[in-house]
Design a protein around this motif. Sequence first.
Motif, PDB file in Angstrom:
ATOM      1  N   LEU A  78       3.660  -9.487   5.973  1.00 45.70           N
ATOM      2  CA  LEU A  78       4.936  -9.427   6.697  1.00 45.70           C
ATOM      3  C   LEU A  78       5.916 -10.517   6.273  1.00 45.70           C
ATOM      4  O   LEU A  78       7.118 -10.264   6.203  1.00 45.70           O
ATOM      5  CB  LEU A  78       4.694  -9.547   8.200  1.00 45.70           C
ATOM      6  CG  LEU A  78       4.459  -8.263   8.960  1.00 45.70           C
ATOM      7  CD1 LEU A  78       4.144  -8.559  10.402  1.00 45.70           C
ATOM      8  CD2 LEU A  78       5.639  -7.336   8.864  1.00 45.70           C
ATOM      9  N   TRP A  81       7.836  -9.826   3.017  1.00 36.15           N
ATOM     10  CA  TRP A  81       8.650  -8.635   3.240  1.00 36.15           C
ATOM     11  C   TRP A  81       9.877  -9.005   4.069  1.00 36.15           C
ATOM     12  O   TRP A  81      10.991  -8.584   3.756  1.00 36.15           O
ATOM     13  CB  TRP A  81       7.822  -7.575   3.960  1.00 36.15           C
ATOM     14  CG  TRP A  81       8.629  -6.394   4.373  1.00 36.15           C
ATOM     15  CD1 TRP A  81       8.975  -5.327   3.600  1.00 36.15           C
ATOM     16  CD2 TRP A  81       9.220  -6.170   5.656  1.00 36.15           C
ATOM     17  NE1 TRP A  81       9.740  -4.456   4.332  1.00 36.15           N
ATOM     18  CE2 TRP A  81       9.903  -4.957   5.590  1.00 36.15           C
ATOM     19  CE3 TRP A  81       9.233  -6.881   6.839  1.00 36.15           C
ATOM     20  CZ2 TRP A  81      10.581  -4.431   6.676  1.00 36.15           C
ATOM     21  CZ3 TRP A  81       9.908  -6.361   7.914  1.00 36.15           C
ATOM     22  CH2 TRP A  81      10.585  -5.147   7.822  1.00 36.15           C
ATOM     23  N   ALA A  82       9.688  -9.813   5.122  1.00 35.70           N
ATOM     24  CA  ALA A  82      10.810 -10.194   5.974  1.00 35.70           C
ATOM     25  C   ALA A  82      11.809 -11.057   5.222  1.00 35.70           C
ATOM     26  O   ALA A  82      13.020 -10.945   5.438  1.00 35.70           O
ATOM     27  CB  ALA A  82      10.289 -10.934   7.208  1.00 35.70           C
ATOM     28  N   SER A  84      12.508 -10.956   1.968  1.00 37.40           N
ATOM     29  CA  SER A  84      13.247 -10.220   0.942  1.00 37.40           C
ATOM     30  C   SER A  84      13.814  -8.897   1.447  1.00 37.40           C
ATOM     31  O   SER A  84      14.329  -8.116   0.655  1.00 37.40           O
ATOM     32  CB  SER A  84      12.345  -9.962  -0.259  1.00 37.40           C
ATOM     33  OG  SER A  84      11.277  -9.123   0.125  1.00 37.40           O
ATOM     34  N   PHE A  85      13.742  -8.611   2.736  1.00 40.40           N
ATOM     35  CA  PHE A  85      14.214  -7.314   3.240  1.00 40.40           C
ATOM     36  C   PHE A  85      15.734  -7.192   3.166  1.00 40.40           C
ATOM     37  O   PHE A  85      16.268  -6.195   2.712  1.00 40.40           O
ATOM     38  CB  PHE A  85      13.751  -7.097   4.685  1.00 40.40           C
ATOM     39  CG  PHE A  85      14.169  -5.759   5.226  1.00 40.40           C
ATOM     40  CD1 PHE A  85      13.557  -4.601   4.774  1.00 40.40           C
ATOM     41  CD2 PHE A  85      15.173  -5.657   6.158  1.00 40.40           C
ATOM     42  CE1 PHE A  85      13.938  -3.368   5.254  1.00 40.40           C
ATOM     43  CE2 PHE A  85      15.565  -4.424   6.642  1.00 40.40           C
ATOM     44  CZ  PHE A  85      14.944  -3.275   6.189  1.00 40.40           C
ATOM     45  N   ALA A  86      16.446  -8.205   3.612  1.00 40.05           N
ATOM     46  CA  ALA A  86      17.911  -8.141   3.641  1.00 40.05           C
ATOM     47  C   ALA A  86      18.480  -8.369   2.244  1.00 40.05           C
ATOM     48  O   ALA A  86      17.892  -9.055   1.424  1.00 40.05           O
ATOM     49  CB  ALA A  86      18.452  -9.192   4.594  1.00 40.05           C
ATOM     50  N   GLY A  99      18.080  -5.775  -1.776  1.00 32.75           N
ATOM     51  CA  GLY A  99      17.191  -5.709  -0.619  1.00 32.75           C
ATOM     52  C   GLY A  99      16.204  -4.579  -0.803  1.00 32.75           C
ATOM     53  O   GLY A  99      16.191  -3.878  -1.817  1.00 32.75           O
ATOM     54  N   LEU A 100      15.369  -4.389   0.179  1.00 30.32           N
ATOM     55  CA  LEU A 100      14.294  -3.410   0.039  1.00 30.32           C
ATOM     56  C   LEU A 100      14.689  -2.010   0.494  1.00 30.32           C
ATOM     57  O   LEU A 100      14.185  -1.036  -0.013  1.00 30.32           O
ATOM     58  CB  LEU A 100      13.063  -3.896   0.803  1.00 30.32           C
ATOM     59  CG  LEU A 100      12.474  -5.205   0.280  1.00 30.32           C
ATOM     60  CD1 LEU A 100      11.321  -5.643   1.167  1.00 30.32           C
ATOM     61  CD2 LEU A 100      12.011  -5.058  -1.142  1.00 30.32           C
ATOM     62  N   ALA A 104      11.135   0.691   2.318  1.00 27.52           N
ATOM     63  CA  ALA A 104      10.294  -0.457   2.657  1.00 27.52           C
ATOM     64  C   ALA A 104      10.170  -0.622   4.169  1.00 27.52           C
ATOM     65  O   ALA A 104       9.122  -1.024   4.674  1.00 27.52           O
ATOM     66  CB  ALA A 104      10.843  -1.721   2.032  1.00 27.52           C
ATOM     67  N   LEU A 105      11.234  -0.302   4.905  1.00 24.16           N
ATOM     68  CA  LEU A 105      11.180  -0.373   6.362  1.00 24.16           C
ATOM     69  C   LEU A 105      10.161   0.617   6.911  1.00 24.16           C
ATOM     70  O   LEU A 105       9.333   0.280   7.759  1.00 24.16           O
ATOM     71  CB  LEU A 105      12.560  -0.116   6.956  1.00 24.16           C
ATOM     72  CG  LEU A 105      12.641  -0.123   8.474  1.00 24.16           C
ATOM     73  CD1 LEU A 105      12.320  -1.513   9.023  1.00 24.16           C
ATOM     74  CD2 LEU A 105      13.997   0.337   8.940  1.00 24.16           C
ATOM     75  N   GLU A 107       7.622   1.973   5.281  1.00 22.99           N
ATOM     76  CA  GLU A 107       6.285   1.552   4.865  1.00 22.99           C
ATOM     77  C   GLU A 107       5.756   0.420   5.733  1.00 22.99           C
ATOM     78  O   GLU A 107       4.584   0.398   6.099  1.00 22.99           O
ATOM     79  CB  GLU A 107       6.290   1.124   3.394  1.00 22.99           C
ATOM     80  CG  GLU A 107       6.466   2.268   2.432  1.00 22.99           C
ATOM     81  CD  GLU A 107       5.311   3.249   2.486  1.00 22.99           C
ATOM     82  OE1 GLU A 107       4.154   2.799   2.602  1.00 22.99           O
ATOM     83  OE2 GLU A 107       5.571   4.451   2.418  1.00 22.99           O
ATOM     84  N   MET A 108       6.600  -0.536   6.077  1.00 23.37           N
ATOM     85  CA  MET A 108       6.156  -1.653   6.909  1.00 23.37           C
ATOM     86  C   MET A 108       5.871  -1.181   8.330  1.00 23.37           C
ATOM     87  O   MET A 108       4.923  -1.654   8.962  1.00 23.37           O
ATOM     88  CB  MET A 108       7.194  -2.771   6.915  1.00 23.37           C
ATOM     89  CG  MET A 108       6.684  -4.039   7.531  1.00 23.37           C
ATOM     90  SD  MET A 108       5.097  -4.627   6.919  1.00 23.37           S
ATOM     91  CE  MET A 108       5.482  -5.098   5.269  1.00 23.37           C
TER      92      MET A 108
END
Length: 131
Positions: A78, A81-82, A84-86, A99-100, A104-105, A107-108
């Motif tokens: 997590l 992922w958090a 590099s998400f934005a 961003g992902l 990716a949202l 999948e997470m």
Amino acid sequence: MDLYVPILVLAVLAGGFAIFSVAIAPFTGPKRWNRAKLDAYECGIEPTPQPVGGGRFPLKYMITAMLFIVFDIEIIFLYPWAVSFAPQTNDAGQTLSPGLGLFALVEMLLFIVTVLVAYAYVWRRKGLDWD
């Protein structure tokens, strides 16, 4: 290659310090052995003798350990992922990385649901109750 030299020097220093500490300890440490120092330490309580072949541990210890590992693995996935998400932008507002995104949202979210299913299973099996 010049960028890796400080890391290599630090690794050599750390390894040298570890080897030096282990090698010098028998010569500098105290050598006053007694029965209490050679016994297993159990939080100040006299250790109870174990049956031959070892004793049985309650299953709750293993369930708690597995639950701890599951949530540690979740945090390991997590956190990056958090971060590099934005989308990443510079001071001028230009996008450096997109961003992902939605994939990716989703999948997470599936990953978190899977972990919550494991948590619900342990909760239902009373693995979190300490009687």
